[in-house]
Scaffold this motif. Structure first.
Motif, short mmCIF file in Angstrom:
data_model
loop_
_atom_site.label_atom_id
_atom_site.label_comp_id
_atom_site.label_asym_id
_atom_site.label_seq_id
_atom_site.Cartn_x
_atom_site.Cartn_y
_atom_site.Cartn_z
N GLY A 158 -10.42 -9.13 -2.11
CA GLY A 158 -9.40 -8.12 -2.93
C GLY A 158 -8.30 -7.95 -2.57
N VAL A 159 -7.60 -7.22 -3.35
CA VAL A 159 -6.15 -6.63 -2.96
C VAL A 159 -6.02 -5.29 -2.49
CG1 VAL A 159 -3.74 -6.48 -4.13
CG2 VAL A 159 -5.30 -8.34 -4.78
N ARG A 160 -5.06 -5.02 -1.42
CA ARG A 160 -4.88 -3.57 -0.92
C ARG A 160 -3.44 -3.82 -0.21
NH1 ARG A 160 -5.69 -2.75 4.72
NH2 ARG A 160 -6.55 -4.47 5.95
N GLU A 161 -2.93 -2.78 0.09
CA GLU A 161 -1.59 -2.32 0.61
C GLU A 161 -1.80 -2.43 1.91
OE1 GLU A 161 1.05 0.35 -1.05
OE2 GLU A 161 1.32 -0.66 -2.90
N MET A 162 -0.70 -2.90 2.87
CA MET A 162 -0.44 -2.92 4.09
C MET A 162 0.97 -2.55 4.58
SD MET A 162 -3.12 -5.85 5.96
CE MET A 162 -2.58 -5.27 7.55
N GLU A 163 1.32 -1.34 5.03
CA GLU A 163 2.70 -1.12 5.23
C GLU A 163 3.51 -1.19 3.89
OE1 GLU A 163 4.38 -0.27 8.41
OE2 GLU A 163 2.14 -0.07 9.02
N GLY A 164 2.82 -0.46 2.87
CA GLY A 164 3.50 -0.90 1.62
C GLY A 164 3.58 -1.95 0.99
N VAL A 165 3.06 -2.92 1.65
CA VAL A 165 3.07 -4.40 0.95
C VAL A 165 1.82 -4.78 0.51
CG1 VAL A 165 3.81 -6.90 1.58
CG2 VAL A 165 5.18 -4.93 2.66
N THR A 166 1.79 -5.40 -0.67
CA THR A 166 0.38 -5.97 -1.25
C THR A 166 -0.04 -7.02 -0.45
OG1 THR A 166 1.36 -5.11 -3.30
CG2 THR A 166 -0.56 -6.76 -3.18
N VAL A 167 -1.18 -7.02 -0.32
CA VAL A 167 -1.98 -8.14 0.65
C VAL A 167 -3.37 -8.47 -0.08
CG1 VAL A 167 -0.74 -7.86 2.89
CG2 VAL A 167 -2.99 -6.64 2.12
N GLU A 192 -10.75 -13.34 9.50
CA GLU A 192 -10.45 -12.44 8.34
C GLU A 192 -8.88 -12.64 8.30
OE1 GLU A 192 -12.57 -8.80 7.36
OE2 GLU A 192 -10.65 -7.76 7.14
N TYR A 193 -8.37 -12.88 7.10
CA TYR A 193 -7.02 -13.06 6.74
C TYR A 193 -6.58 -12.03 5.64
CZ TYR A 193 -8.21 -17.06 9.14
OH TYR A 193 -8.73 -18.10 10.22
N TRP A 194 -5.12 -11.40 6.03
CA TRP A 194 -4.57 -10.44 4.77
C TRP A 194 -3.23 -10.82 4.58
CZ3 TRP A 194 -7.29 -7.39 1.75
CH2 TRP A 194 -8.60 -6.94 2.39
N TYR A 195 -3.08 -11.73 3.36
CA TYR A 195 -1.76 -12.42 3.08
C TYR A 195 -0.85 -11.76 2.22
CZ TYR A 195 1.17 -16.33 1.57
OH TYR A 195 2.18 -16.98 1.17
N SER A 196 0.63 -11.67 2.56
CA SER A 196 1.34 -11.12 1.53
C SER A 196 2.23 -12.41 1.00
CB SER A 196 2.33 -10.36 2.31
OG SER A 196 3.48 -9.90 1.51
N ASP A 197 2.22 -12.45 -0.30
CA ASP A 197 2.74 -13.52 -1.13
C ASP A 197 4.12 -13.22 -1.25
OD1 ASP A 197 2.57 -15.94 -2.67
OD2 ASP A 197 3.11 -14.88 -4.09
N ILE A 201 3.62 -14.38 4.74
CA ILE A 201 2.93 -14.42 6.19
C ILE A 201 1.71 -13.57 5.81
CG2 ILE A 201 5.21 -14.52 7.45
CD1 ILE A 201 4.64 -11.55 7.98
N ASN A 202 0.67 -13.97 7.07
CA ASN A 202 -0.30 -13.01 7.23
C ASN A 202 0.01 -11.68 7.70
OD1 ASN A 202 -2.72 -14.50 6.15
ND2 ASN A 202 -2.12 -16.08 7.67
N LEU A 203 -0.48 -10.32 7.19
CA LEU A 203 0.06 -9.36 7.78
C LEU A 203 -1.30 -8.73 8.56
CD1 LEU A 203 2.07 -7.40 5.01
CD2 LEU A 203 2.85 -8.91 6.98
N GLY A 204 -2.40 -9.52 8.63
CA GLY A 204 -3.49 -8.99 9.49
C GLY A 204 -4.36 -10.45 9.57
N ILE A 205 -4.79 -10.45 10.86
CA ILE A 205 -5.60 -11.62 11.23
C ILE A 205 -6.77 -11.17 12.21
CG2 ILE A 205 -5.97 -13.81 12.26
CD1 ILE A 205 -3.16 -14.35 11.74
N THR A 206 -8.18 -11.25 11.95
CA THR A 206 -9.09 -11.01 12.83
C THR A 206 -10.07 -12.39 12.98
OG1 THR A 206 -9.11 -8.79 12.02
CG2 THR A 206 -10.99 -9.44 13.20
N HIS A 207 -10.21 -12.25 14.27
CA HIS A 207 -11.15 -13.49 14.89
C HIS A 207 -12.35 -12.85 15.54
CE1 HIS A 207 -12.84 -17.10 15.84
NE2 HIS A 207 -12.63 -16.96 17.46
N VAL A 215 -10.27 -10.94 18.61
CA VAL A 215 -8.66 -10.57 18.76
C VAL A 215 -8.21 -10.12 17.10
CG1 VAL A 215 -8.03 -12.99 17.93
CG2 VAL A 215 -6.35 -11.59 18.80
N THR A 216 -7.69 -9.21 17.20
CA THR A 216 -7.06 -8.49 15.95
C THR A 216 -5.73 -8.35 15.93
OG1 THR A 216 -9.05 -6.99 15.39
CG2 THR A 216 -7.11 -6.63 14.44
N MET A 217 -4.91 -8.91 14.93
CA MET A 217 -3.44 -9.02 14.97
C MET A 217 -2.88 -8.10 13.62
SD MET A 217 -2.64 -12.77 16.14
CE MET A 217 -1.03 -12.28 17.03
N THR A 218 -2.11 -7.27 13.75
CA THR A 218 -1.69 -6.61 12.68
C THR A 218 -0.27 -6.31 12.61
OG1 THR A 218 -3.80 -5.08 12.55
CG2 THR A 218 -2.12 -4.31 11.24
#
Length: 248
Positions: A158-167, A192-197, A201-207, A215-218
């Protein structure tokens, strides 16, 4: 539509890896946040990385590391991307900058800065890089628009916000059965990927892979303003190494 950066894909960016045994000297490698060189979407941000590595000595013990680095893009589409060392999770040290990657999509010139030696190298990219993270994924509300098989499952988060940006998020679950795992156990790998159109770019990646770690990148501290132009230039004190001056 949203994209993800494939953990096994090789993008045009030059990724620096330092294979030294001490955690403080380990440099971050893939997976990574692919900063797309698109115009008219300036921003700066900080990528926070948490990495757990399963020791290869059979003990099952885990090394917990972290790092951070700055990224940026100006209105021309020029990108700035640091690579820093990994440090122990308990460390209060600021991770050292190993290298800085600059890229100008108008000239296709890719530059690697070496802060330790105050040197730089350049090359011209033959083909334009992607303008979205690699391995596009088209997700439906049920997450079933990709070809499915009995070992892989896609979930739309689904959709949520990260740092005020929709992902928009997606989770990929790969199951390796007992007979194929070589460990005598079923293995479940989760990406897991959280993408900002908007930022492309992806604002979140988890493996997560129980065999190797996680690894988690935010992306945090996002500022959607024009960066300082000096961020995308070679510092005056930097010199090309002998024999490597100019374009490769």
């Amino acid at each position: 539509m949203f994209g993800r950066f494939s953990l096994s894909a090789v993008c045009f960016l030059v990724l620096v890896a330092v294979a030294i045994a001490t955690p403080d000297a380990l440099a971050q490698g893939s997976p990574d946040v692919f900063v797309t060189p698109i115009p008219h979407a300036p921003f700066t941000g900080v990528i926070n990385v948490e990495r757990s590595i399963v020791r290869g000595d059979g003990s099952g013990s885990i090394i917990n590391l972290k790092t951070m680095r700055q990224i940026g893009r100006d209105s021309q589409g020029r990108i700035y991307n640091e690579s820093r060392t990994l440090v122990p999770m308990s460390s209060r040290k600021t991770p050292k900058v190993v290298s800085v990657h600059l890229y100008d999509p108008q000239t296709r010139v890719s530059i690697i800065l070496n802060p330790q030696e105050r040197t730089f190298s350049t090359r011209t990219v033959n083909h334009p890089p992607a303008t979205v993270p690699l391995a596009l994924l088209y997700a439906s509300p049920t997450g079933n628009t990709l070809p499915q098989n009995e070992f892989t499952k896609e979930e739309d988060l689904g959709v949520r916000e990260m740092e005020g940006v929709t992902v928009h998020g997606v989770r990929e679950i790969q199951t390796i059965p007992v007979e194929s795992s070589k460990t005598g156990k079923e293995i479940v790998i989760i990406d897991e990927y959280w993408y900002s159109d908007e930022l492309r770019i992806n604002l979140g990646i988890t493996h997560r892979d129980p065999r190797t770690g996680s690894v988690t990148m935010t992306v945090t501290q996002i500022a959607r303003t024009e960066p300082d132009p000096a961020m995308f230039e070679i510092p005056d004190e930097y010199r090309a190494p002998r024999g490597r001056r100019g374009t490769e």
